[in-house]
Write an enzyme that holds these catalytic residues in place. Structure first.
Site, PDB file in Angstrom:
ATOM      1  N   ARG A  12      -7.717  44.793  46.556  1.00 43.78           N
ATOM      2  CA  ARG A  12      -8.772  45.313  45.665  1.00 43.78           C
ATOM      3  C   ARG A  12      -9.321  44.196  44.786  1.00 43.78           C
ATOM      4  O   ARG A  12     -10.525  44.171  44.483  1.00 43.78           O
ATOM      5  CB  ARG A  12      -8.242  46.466  44.813  1.00 43.78           C
ATOM      6  N   GLU A  33       3.817  55.350  39.440  1.00 42.66           N
ATOM      7  CA  GLU A  33       3.342  55.677  40.778  1.00 42.66           C
ATOM      8  C   GLU A  33       4.418  55.410  41.820  1.00 42.66           C
ATOM      9  O   GLU A  33       4.776  56.287  42.599  1.00 42.66           O
ATOM     10  CB  GLU A  33       2.084  54.873  41.091  1.00 42.66           C
ATOM     11  N   GLU A  69     -10.534  54.246  35.672  1.00 39.87           N
ATOM     12  CA  GLU A  69     -10.347  52.801  35.711  1.00 39.87           C
ATOM     13  C   GLU A  69     -11.605  51.976  35.420  1.00 39.87           C
ATOM     14  O   GLU A  69     -11.498  50.879  34.861  1.00 39.87           O
ATOM     15  CB  GLU A  69      -9.785  52.403  37.078  1.00 39.87           C
TER      16      GLU A  69
END
Length: 1434
Positions: free
Chosen positions: A982, A904, A1370
């Site tokens: 997160r 990423e 995920e």
């Protein structure tokens, strides 16, 4: 061409070849001289199917089948090998078949390929050709249909990171059917004389050829026709490559060839020739499979200059059963030895072959099939590895080694006298070679047993292994030890004899007193220093005791018919686990919407992937005049760069130039969120592996040689190498302190409402992405260097306009006057200038704070993750470092071979580094990282440390939670703050907590920057939660499942960040899971098993989760797509997402097909490209199908709306007719679609908002069985339930669930990163030890749950996403924690045996070391106390 000498073979009537030749897929190739340095893989890279995954024979991506004709047996042998290790000349005279030789999309697929494609066994596809070839080789080599066990064994050397293996096994299981239809369906064939039917494929071949037919010589047809039956709906192709007739007739020749840098390659055909060469070159290395020497030369850079291949020397390949034992030639391949021993065991008396059985068992777990097919017995012996699986057995079994010198003199040495004290030292003179091994038959009442414990069962090196032998004789009604041998590997630099213990045993009565005394002596016999290489000191000591204890019980059990010795409950230490074939079920409903949506369609690229035709970045042919790049990397964790000397590189072969920071045309400062990294280090390095420069040369190997010659001098500085070090030093990335709260935590703790309060900490290690395709980019210039194009393996092709940002930043400064002094330095003079570097540490940290302030002001962002569209990703990075506008940089990605977050952001700096030489030299530059470099420099999943304080009632209701969470960010911020955020969002998991406070910080450490990984911090946050949930259960003597149920959130619950729970499906999921596994009955059965088995224990667990779907950065929740309809009725779709195996392109194509009401085959998905869809968000956060699917649907609906007036005027027979009518009316048949995720947003100032569009709920049940003496474990059952609404493609979604679960199992129970830190002082400071499949173990076929059941919740559409679906990538990952907590449940049962019921920590990964050392017993009491915690890099 080097000299080719024909040996006198007495076969002058046959034609003699005077060429070094090789057949590849039926095509004759002449091998020129000068290629001795090449591997078979390097030679084959013109084909796209044979992949470079690791370069050390550990992943199987390079698997090919080799066939050669055995003139002695007069038959063809077919076997799989690793092309990355096989020297090119080692396969001279053989037929190499790659995946391209089986079938193709144009020619038709082979049954193996077809089956794998149809059963969804290929996701990213990079590993797929290797699996196909392993299975194909098994079929070609089998004389009868293989069993399911054989199929699973043949895949042990192949790794897959995507699928979870279950669909691969299902695909190949058809070939294990007992029906003989497949093997006899040849009635329509007219066979040539001398041909036979291969029982493995049902096709003509020469597997059982008994004569050589001269009529075959002139045949030009590479294929023989055949017919296949329809088996389970699988269509079979009609062609099969045969063994080339020329090679049947060709007399083998000795070879004398050369390679790069003076390398000499010899292939003698007689023992005398070998001895002559050895006399001439006493330092020559004798090789067969090159499985060890190849690693030494390539990874350890051993400068061997003379290689002698002894594969074809008859005297070294003897394999005979004699009166005194078995004679085994030194060049015999391990697979041949294993097959021979299996045959011997059936022919000799049982008591004579106990040593044979021990070797069979040890060989079963020795590496993978490909390695066993290549490696030789003698090679393994003479390597003298201290962790060799076989050497302790040779020694224990009283084997004798026959050694011959160059004069032909033979001497015999006992195996135990062959291995000398010291690292890899043997009793072998420079003028001697190992000729053969004599393995004696066993005597009556002589027992020999093998032992091995490794991180992973399949294809793994031992932590500790052993070979133990005892000979008992009866005296006065007692059994007395007449002889004994005890040898261990993995406890010293060489295979070590337990001499004192052996001496004690001789003459003693075989009883329990002997056992207890022997164990005491053994502890003084095997000594390990605290800083011994390999670490795990306590564990390794315990294994030496456990192995002897197991051996005693095993021998006693063998003697049970004579004298009862051990109770039945102790037999669990003796019996090996029966491992059934893996089975699974996939339960889902098909709700079709339109022509395609909801249908379990096969991955669009599946057929390309199974045939090897799917191309990845490194498959792109190198353009003319292209160069290869290799990075120059730091070797220190923290140091000043004193000097960089490249003078030696100037004379390096093929070297072109070294590029450093001073050569960067644009800005050298880069970073994913803030510019806190340097493309090339200027005057300081902050981690091992930091890029200092880049070398380009004509070949990859030459570039590596030149890079090693760059001499960098350092002044070392103190390094921070753990989270705890960072916390102690207050070493945090600037502005990364975050807080979320709900209720009043302090008041709750002080009010007396909590009956109990517990405090503790949870630490968890990181995880390597281990995508099978290494990082790779090809960069080239266009239009005289005015434009830059690239093909990259990346999850993100977006761009960001830095110049525009700087302008806006200056406006903000001028408007507010804020911190103008510092920012005049940072921006007016440019980040990365001398003025910037002159800032002291305080000013630098201050500047970072102001930098974040400006991000918030300019971008109107409230979090660092919301500022993620900062200087980043390939297009942006390249334009930034080259000083070009974004519009002149194009990045394309067709597909990537796995990403999981690792491609990423951390792939971008690699492409940017390669772009500098490409731009400045105006030449194409390719960079592909070697696996060890990839793992060392690109970052991993963050390790976390969580400190908790939890208050709860005696009924189990949680009232207050106070958390501190730290993650290890490494040496740059990258995405670490977003990941921390997160983790904080998910720190409630699914539990209602009235009072909650979470504080988080990102630690700065001197490791490479850690980065995104599947789950993006969510799993770490939930794991902390589930640990204190489990501890509450222990404190209250209740089941963890009950504690979970008491605290479940309900519809309407307000979460600790202010979001309201809507459309919760937790309750029905949990109920269905509990019913599917019959939890109450499972609990009873496990308890019953544990009562009757002292040394094996079972455990079960049920774990729920909820995973928030959306980027928590609001601006990233947008997607674009381009849809174009052509006049033939086909549709071309381009969108901003990247296909990396998750089936994104397939789902998007299904959405388009249904939107136009056309077949899926009419839709094609083009490359992801920045010049088609700009400003794309990363393919991450599980949100890509939601966003890009909706963007495509938007474009399709625009076109449909334009077509509607035409469609309503008349009835068209087909979509094509309608399209042509619209075209005739000049209707625009192209549309740009766009989608933004609605109703989301979070404000970190108030710490409240709605960061997620919706939640994906899941729950899993797992049952495990552990060996309490070794820490080994199996997952017996895994039931996984997920709510995916109305699935877009249930088959692909099930594949994502299985793959995520097995990957999560790896994180929690197998995969351990070991860094050079305070916990691992035997590793150089700051270095990563686990840099390849040899040391880092992801799950293999053997780690899949025996029963693997996946179910999708029915009847719950998701009103908040496209076609009522839910995201899947995920959410299932964390459900593998059910395995971790089942392991802990089993350990609790083990500890109960010694009366220990207190809570204990179990860090993840729960490796065999952690499992064993937590299982307290009489063997560990002298080594550790009850709260012992094995070391972990955190």
């Amino acid at each position: 061409m080097g000299s080719l000498k024909t040996e006198e073979r007495g076969e002058q009537d046959l034609k003699v070849s005077n060429e070094a030749i090789l057949y590849v897929n039926g095509v004759r190739r002449v091998l020129p001289d000068g290629l001795a340095h090449l591997t078979l893989l390097e030679y084959l890279r013109g084909l796209t199917g044979t992949k470079l995954g690791c370069g050390e024979g550990g992943c199987g991506a390079c698997t090919v089948m080799v066939s050669h004709y055995d003139r002695k047996l007069r038959k063809c042998s077919h076997y799989a090998i690793n092309a990355c290790l096989a020297p090119l000349y080692s396969v001279e005279g053989m037929h190499v078949i790659t995946v391209e030789g089986l079938g193709s999309c144009k020619r038709g697929l082979h049954p193996v390929q077809e089956s794998l494609a149809r059963t969804h066994g290929s996701q990213c596809g990079f590993c797929t050709p290797g699996f196909v070839m392993s299975m194909y080789a098994l079929l070609r080599s089998s004389q009868t249909p293989p069993s399911e066990e054989q199929i699973e064994e043949c895949l042990a050397g192949n790794l897959c990171r995507c699928t979870g293996y279950r669909p691969i096994l299902d695909a190949f299981r058809v070939f294990a059917k007992t029906s003989n239809d497949l093997y006899t369906g040849v009635s329509s064939l007219s066979l040539e004389e001398g041909k036979s039917i291969c029982p493995s494929t049902g096709k003509p071949c020469s597997c059982n050829l008994n004569n050589v037919n001269d009529k075959c010589v002139g045949s030009d047809n590479r294929y023989d026709p055949t017919s296949y039956n329809e088996i389970d709906g699988t269509k079979y192709t009609e062609k099969e490559l045969i063994f080339p007739p020329e090679l049947l007739l060709r007399i083998p020749t000795s070879l004398n060839l050369t390679g790069f840098a003076g390398l000499m390659w010899y292939r003698p055909l007689t023992l005398q020739h070998v001895l002559n060469l050895k006399a001439k070159y006493d330092n020559a290395k004798l090789i067969v499979g090159n499985t060890e020497v190849g690693i030494e030369m390539r990874l350890k850079r051993m400068p061997y200059r003379v290689l002698i291949s002894v594969m074809h020397v008859p005297e070294l390949n003897v394999l005979n059963a004699k009166d005194d034992g078995i004679e085994i030639g030194a060049a015999v391949r391990l697979s041949d030895l294993m097959n021979f021993l299996k045959k011997v065991v059936t022919e000799r008396a049982a008591h004579e072959t106990l040593s044979c059985k021990a070797f069979i068992e040890q060989l079963k777990w020795f590496a993978g099939t490909q390695i066993r097919n290549a490696a030789s017995v003698g090679g393994n012996i003479c390597t003298a590895s201290p962790i060799s699986d076989l050497n302790p057995l040779w020694m224990a079994a009283r084997a004798k080694f026959q050694i011959i010198d160059v004069k032909g003199n033979i001497r015999t040495v006992l195996a135990e006298n062959f291995f000398l004290p010291g690292y890899r030292k043997v009793n072998l003179a420079s003028d001697e070679i190992l000729l053969s091994i004599i393995l004696p038959w066993n005597k009556t009442f002589e027992f020999v047993k093998e032992f091995k414990q490794s991180h992973r069962r399949d294809d793994d090196i031992a932590i500790v292994n052993a070979g133990i032998r005892v000979h008992l004789q009866e005296h006065s009604e007692n059994w007395v030890v007449a002889g004994a041998s005890i040898f261990y590997g993995g406890v010293a630099p060489y295979s070590l004899a337990a001499a004192k213990t052996k001496e004690f045993l001789i003459g003693k009565i075989w009883d329990k007193d002997l056992l207890q005394n022997a164990l005491k002596i053994l502890q003084t016999d095997i000594l390990l220093k605290d800083n011994a290489p390999g670490g795990m000191i306590e564990f390794r000591k315990s294994l030496t005791l456990s192995f002897f204890f197991k051996f005693f019980l095993w021998v006693s059990h063998q003697m049970n018919s004579i004298k009862e010795v051990i109770p039945s409950s102790h037999l669990s230490a003796v019996h090996s686990v029966h491992r059934p074939s893996i089975t699974g079920s996939q339960d889902y409903e098909i709700l079709k919407r339109g022509t395609s949506v909801g249908s379990p369609e096969v991955h669009l690229s599946a057929r390309l992937q199974v045939t090897g035709e799917a191309e990845y970045a490194d498959d792109t042919p190198m353009p003319p005049n292209g160069l290869h790049a290799v990075l120059v990397l730091s070797r220190k964790p923290h140091a000043r760069i004193i000097s960089i000397d490249d003078s030696e590189t100037l004379s390096s072969p093929g070297f072109v130039r070294l590029f450093l920071a001073k050569d960067v045309p644009g800005d050298n400062k880069i970073g994913a969120v803030v510019a806190d990294e340097e493309l090339f280090a200027v005057d300081r390095v902050t981690c091992v592996g930091q890029v200092i420069g880049i070398v380009v040369a004509d070949t990859h190997e030459n570039a590596k040689i030149a890079a090693r010659k760059v001499d960098v001098k350092y002044e070392e500085l103190p390094a921070i190498l753990s989270i705890q070090d960072a916390v102690n030093a207050k070493s945090f990335h600037p502005n990364t302190e975050k807080c979320l709260s709900k209720g009043d935590v302090d008041h709750c703790f002080q009010s007396g409402l909590c009956d109990r309060i517990i405090e503790g900490e949870v630490q968890m290690g990181g995880q390597e992405h281990f995508y099978l395709e290494p990082q790779s980019s090809l960069v080239w210039t266009v239009d005289g260097g005015n434009e830059v194009h690239m093909i990259s393996s990346t999850q993100y092709n977006s761009k960001w306009d830095r110049e525009k940002w700087n302008i806006e930043a200056k406006k903000t400064i001028l408007r507010d006057g804020a911190h103008k002094d510092i920012f005049e330095t940072l921006f007016y003079d440019g980040i990365g200038t001398e003025k910037d570097r002159q800032l002291d540490k305080a000013d630098y940290q201050h500047s970072q704070m102001v930098l974040f302030y400006l991000w918030k002001e300019v971008m109107r962002c409230d979090s660092v993750e919301q500022c993620l569209l900062a200087p980043q990703k390939h297009q942006k990075y390249v334009s930034h470092v080259l000083g070009l506008p974004m519009s002149k940089v194009v990045c394309k990605t067709k597909r990537i071979g796995g990403g999981f977050g690792g491609k990423e952001t951390r792939s971008a700096f690699i492409a940017a580094a390669a772009s500098v030489p490409s731009y400045l030299l105006n030449r194409p530059v390719k960079i592909t990282l070697d696996r060890d470099v990839d793992m060392m420099i690109t970052g991993q999943r963050h390790s976390f440390l969580g400190k908790y304080k939890v208050g709860f009632t005696n009924e189990g209701k949680v009232l207050a939670v106070d958390l501190e969470i730290y993650n290890n960010g490494g040496n740059s911020l990258d995405l670490s703050l977003a990941i921390l955020e997160r983790a904080m969002f998910h720190s409630d998991n699914v539990y209602e907590i009235p009072n909650m406070r979470i504080m988080g910080r990102v630690c700065f450490t001197n490791f490479p920057s850690h980065t995104a990984f599947r789950g993006f911090g969510g799993p770490q946050g939930m794991l902390i939660t589930e640990n204190w949930i489990q501890r509450i259960a222990v404190e209250l003597r209740m089941s963890p499942e009950k504690i979970r149920e008491i605290n479940f959130q309900g519809e309407g619950s307000i979460l600790h960040y202010g979001q309201k729970v809507q459309y919760s499906t937790l309750a029905p999921l949990w109920t269905e899971l509990k019913s599917s596994c019959d939890f109450v009955k499972a609990r009873e059965e496990v308890d019953q098993f544990n009562r009757h088995n002292r040394w094996r224990k079972r455990g079960i667990a049920m774990v729920p989760n909820k995973f928030g779907i959306s980027f928590t950065t609001k601006l990233m929740n947008q997607a674009g797509a381009l849809v174009q309809v052509y006049t033939d009725g086909t549709v071309l779709v381009t969108h901003g997402g990247v296909e990396m195996g998750q089936g994104l392109h397939t789902k998007v194509a299904q959405i388009a097909a249904s939107a136009f009401n056309i077949p899926l085959s009419s839709v094609f998905i083009s490359d992801t490209s920045t010049d088609k869809v700009p400003n794309a968000s990363p393919t991450a956060a599980s949100a890509s199908s939601d966003m890009y699917g909706a963007a495509v649907l938007d474009a399709c609906e625009q076109i449909v709306a334009r077509m509607e007036p035409i469609a309503s005027k008349s009835k068209f027979d087909s979509f094509t007719e309608l399209v042509r009518a619209c075209y005739a009316e000049r209707i625009d048949l192209s549309a740009h679609g766009f989608y933004i995720t609605p109703d989301i947003g979070f404000d970190w100032v108030t710490a409240k908002g709605k960061p997620f569009r919706y939640f994906t709920y899941g729950a899993a049940f797992a049952e495990v069985e552990i060996d309490t003496l070794t820490g080994d474990f199996h997952t017996r059952t895994a039931n996984v339930f997920l709510d995916l609404g109305y699935s877009l493609n249930p088959a692909i979604d099930v594949g994502q669930i299985e793959g995520a679960f097995v990957q999560g199992l790896g994180w929690l129970a197998l995969e351990e990163l070991k860094w050079g830190d305070a916990a691992h002082k035997w590793i150089p400071s700051g270095c990563l030890y686990t840099t390849g499949p040899g040391t880092y173990k992801i799950p293999s076929v053997n780690d899949v749950p025996f029963k693997f059941n996946v179910s999708l919740l029915k009847g719950h559409p998701n009103v908040k996403a496209i076609h009522s679906s839910k995201a899947v990538g995920e959410p299932p990952f964390f459900l593998a924690s059910s395995v971790l907590f089942a392991i802990k449940d089993a350990i609790i049962a083990a500890r109960a045996e010694v009366g220990c019921s207190d809570w204990f920590p179990l860090d993840s990964p729960a490796t065999p070391e952690r499992i064993r050392m937590a299982c307290l017993d009489e063997l560990t009491t002298s080594l550790v106390n009850s709260d012992f915690r094995p070391k972990l890099s955190v």
